[in-house]
Enzyme design. Structure first.
Site, PDB file in Angstrom:
ATOM      1  N   HIS A  93       0.901  -1.153   0.000  1.00 49.29           N
ATOM      2  CA  HIS A  93       0.000   0.000   0.000  1.00 49.29           C
ATOM      3  C   HIS A  93       0.940   1.203   0.000  1.00 49.29           C
ATOM      4  O   HIS A  93       1.838   1.282   0.844  1.00 49.29           O
ATOM      5  CB  HIS A  93      -0.866  -0.012   1.267  1.00 49.29           C
ATOM      6  CG  HIS A  93      -1.904   1.068   1.350  1.00 49.29           C
ATOM      7  ND1 HIS A  93      -3.230   0.764   1.579  1.00 49.29           N
ATOM      8  CD2 HIS A  93      -1.833   2.416   1.271  1.00 49.29           C
ATOM      9  CE1 HIS A  93      -3.927   1.893   1.639  1.00 49.29           C
ATOM     10  NE2 HIS A  93      -3.089   2.917   1.460  1.00 49.29           N
ATOM     11  N   LEU A  94       0.755   2.102  -0.950  1.00 45.73           N
ATOM     12  CA  LEU A  94       1.630   3.268  -1.052  1.00 45.73           C
ATOM     13  C   LEU A  94       1.791   3.933   0.305  1.00 45.73           C
ATOM     14  O   LEU A  94       0.808   4.148   1.018  1.00 45.73           O
ATOM     15  CB  LEU A  94       1.039   4.273  -2.048  1.00 45.73           C
ATOM     16  CG  LEU A  94       1.805   5.584  -2.212  1.00 45.73           C
ATOM     17  CD1 LEU A  94       3.176   5.345  -2.828  1.00 45.73           C
ATOM     18  CD2 LEU A  94       0.995   6.566  -3.044  1.00 45.73           C
ATOM     19  N   HIS A  95       3.015   4.222   0.683  1.00 44.06           N
ATOM     20  CA  HIS A  95       3.283   4.958   1.920  1.00 44.06           C
ATOM     21  C   HIS A  95       4.572   5.749   1.765  1.00 44.06           C
ATOM     22  O   HIS A  95       5.522   5.310   1.137  1.00 44.06           O
ATOM     23  CB  HIS A  95       3.355   4.029   3.138  1.00 44.06           C
ATOM     24  CG  HIS A  95       4.321   2.900   3.035  1.00 44.06           C
ATOM     25  ND1 HIS A  95       4.102   1.783   2.258  1.00 44.06           N
ATOM     26  CD2 HIS A  95       5.525   2.714   3.627  1.00 44.06           C
ATOM     27  CE1 HIS A  95       5.121   0.938   2.383  1.00 44.06           C
ATOM     28  NE2 HIS A  95       6.002   1.491   3.204  1.00 44.06           N
ATOM     29  N   THR A  96       4.529   6.945   2.337  1.00 47.73           N
ATOM     30  CA  THR A  96       5.672   7.842   2.277  1.00 47.73           C
ATOM     31  C   THR A  96       6.224   8.018   3.675  1.00 47.73           C
ATOM     32  O   THR A  96       5.485   8.308   4.613  1.00 47.73           O
ATOM     33  CB  THR A  96       5.260   9.206   1.689  1.00 47.73           C
ATOM     34  OG1 THR A  96       4.680   8.989   0.395  1.00 47.73           O
ATOM     35  CG2 THR A  96       6.460  10.132   1.554  1.00 47.73           C
TER      36      THR A  96
END
Length: 135
Positions: A93-96
């Site tokens: 899941h996209l995470h920054t």
């Protein structure tokens, strides 16, 4: 997605220490921070990589605001902001990552030391300092 850890966090199904929450993102303390105050920002919509994110602008506006809040709330002199796409992406899941930085803090290259919070209370204190800057 029912089997996505970050989607469960967004839904409030875990004991995550939140920092910021709106209609676009959920930001929370990393449970294995590089430095205390290390925040992950995730889009509320399940996307796996940056290439899957349709509305990039609002997402990165929030990443920028969280970065500003981390630096101001923790009196950090700088920050390290990064994301992985597939390779080294521990949750699909996209995470920054928004990591507070200071001169001579020991971070060198991509060898990320990890630390822990002394207690849940300490984690909440760090989250409160960052959250207070998000207004």
């Amino acid at each position: 997605m029912s089997d996505c850890l970050f989607c469960a966090m967004v839904a409030g199904e875990t004991g995550t220490v939140g920092v910021y929450d709106d209609d676009v993102v959920f930001a929370f303390l990393d449970h294995r921070p590089v430095f205390k105050g290390h925040v992950l920002v995730v889009p509320k919509t399940h996307v796996v990589t940056l290439l899957d994110l349709h509305d990039v602008g609002p997402y990165f506006e929030r990443v920028q605001a969280v970065t500003r809040a981390v630096m101001a709330g923790l009196d950090a002199k700088g920050s390290f902001v990064a994301l992985n796409n597939v390779v080294s992406q521990s949750v699909a899941h996209l995470h920054t990552h928004v990591v507070p930085r200071n001169p001579k803090d020991g971070l060198r290259g991509f060898f990320w030391p990890r630390t822990t919070y002394a207690s849940d209370e300490e984690a909440r204190e760090y989250a409160a300092k960052i959250s207070a800057q998000m207004s």
